[in-house]
Design an enzyme around this catalytic site. Structure first.
Site, PDB file in Angstrom:
ATOM      1  N   LYS A 189       0.828  -1.207   0.000  1.00  0.00           N
ATOM      2  CA  LYS A 189       0.000   0.000   0.000  1.00  0.00           C
ATOM      3  C   LYS A 189       0.860   1.254   0.000  1.00  0.00           C
ATOM      4  CE  LYS A 189      -3.826   2.424   0.258  1.00  0.00           C
ATOM      5  NZ  LYS A 189      -3.499   3.746   0.801  1.00  0.00           N
ATOM      6  N   GLU A 204       0.578   6.624  -6.827  1.00  0.00           N
ATOM      7  CA  GLU A 204      -0.528   7.596  -6.893  1.00  0.00           C
ATOM      8  C   GLU A 204       0.026   9.020  -6.951  1.00  0.00           C
ATOM      9  OE1 GLU A 204      -3.206   8.886  -3.334  1.00  0.00           O
ATOM     10  OE2 GLU A 204      -4.063   7.040  -4.161  1.00  0.00           O
TER      11      GLU A 204
END
Length: 266
Positions: free
Chosen positions: A135, A142
């Site tokens: 993550k 991102e």
């Protein structure tokens, strides 16, 4: 708050004693609390009430080093669960990246199926820490994607044509190679804020998971220039108020995570 109606599917507990009593043997507890001290404080309170047959899931953005430490010190099986999808995931389903003992992951699979987009929306990444590790890197990617969209739209906004940026984003989102949910959120931002993003400030908050990603890349000697530059742009945005691309990144964080939009002062 008053208790939910019977058809709401949940019964609130008064405190941790009430919670663990209700769960009985082989407890399954999912934590969604802010990363850091709050996770440790909650685990400290839960610890006397846990056994080796119980499973605790940390669904926040914890540092993977902390997750490894907690897995080693917690009597229950500890699953670190990287969670992506933002508030929209509550309806559409989340993407879950999970680390920890395989038996605990299998025991929680029906819950993960229900919370994620289905069986394809979650997987066991590996041992403890690996879920939050994946993550962390996801968030670094991102950052870079947001930076790329921001730079592209900044050139369009300041280039040689008077363009409708909402129309550009909508057109790209219908069949173009660079279509994505983030690009859909660009379209939403221009539709709601205007072609010039109105009073959205050049201030991009956040940065912890991107910092962890860059730190890990340095330790592993893996070059991540795009992620590093996107992180640097975030930090740079807090010193001035002029870059269109960073203003778009500011608004995109609201789109996918409902983070507060920093606004320009009148």
């Amino acid at each position: 708050a008053p208790p939910p109606p019977p058809d709401a599917g949940a019964t609130p507990a008064e405190d941790l004693d009430d919670l663990t009593d209700r769960l009985g043997e082989e407890k399954r507890i999912w934590l969604m609390v802010p990363a850091g001290e709050a996770v440790d404080a909650t685990l400290d309170e839960l610890e006397p009430r846990l056994t080796a047959d119980d499973v605790v899931v940390d669904g926040g953005n914890s540092n993977f080093h902390d997750s490894v430490r907690r897995a080693e010190s917690t009597v229950a099986a500890y699953l670190d669960c990287g969670t992506s999808g933002g508030p929209a995931g509550a309806e559409l389903g989340f993407s879950l990246m999970i680390g920890g003992p395989e038996w605990a992951y299998e025991a929680m699979a029906p819950v993960f199926d229900a919370v994620a987009t289905g069986p394809a929306g979650h997987d066991r990444m590996g041992p403890s820490g690996s879920g939050h590790y994946v993550k962390m890197v996801h968030n670094g990617v991102e950052y870079a994607l947001m930076q790329a969209y921001g730079e592209g739209f900044e050139l369009l906004a300041n280039g040689r044509y008077d363009l409708d940026l909402e129309a550009v984003a909508r057109t790209w989102n219908n069949g173009a190679v660079i279509r994505s949910w983030l690009l859909e959120l660009c379209e939403e931002a221009f539709r709601e804020e205007g072609n010039d993003l109105g009073d959205v400030a050049d201030h991009v908050s956040g940065g912890s998971t991107g910092t962890w990603t860059v730190q890990e890349a340095l330790e592993q000697e893996v070059p991540v220039p795009l992620i590093y530059q996107a992180l640097a742009e975030r930090f740079g945005s807090r010193a001035d108020d002029g870059r269109f691309g960073r203003r778009l990144a500011n608004r995109l964080r609201y789109g996918f995570g409902r983070h507060e939009v920093q606004r320009r002062e009148e």
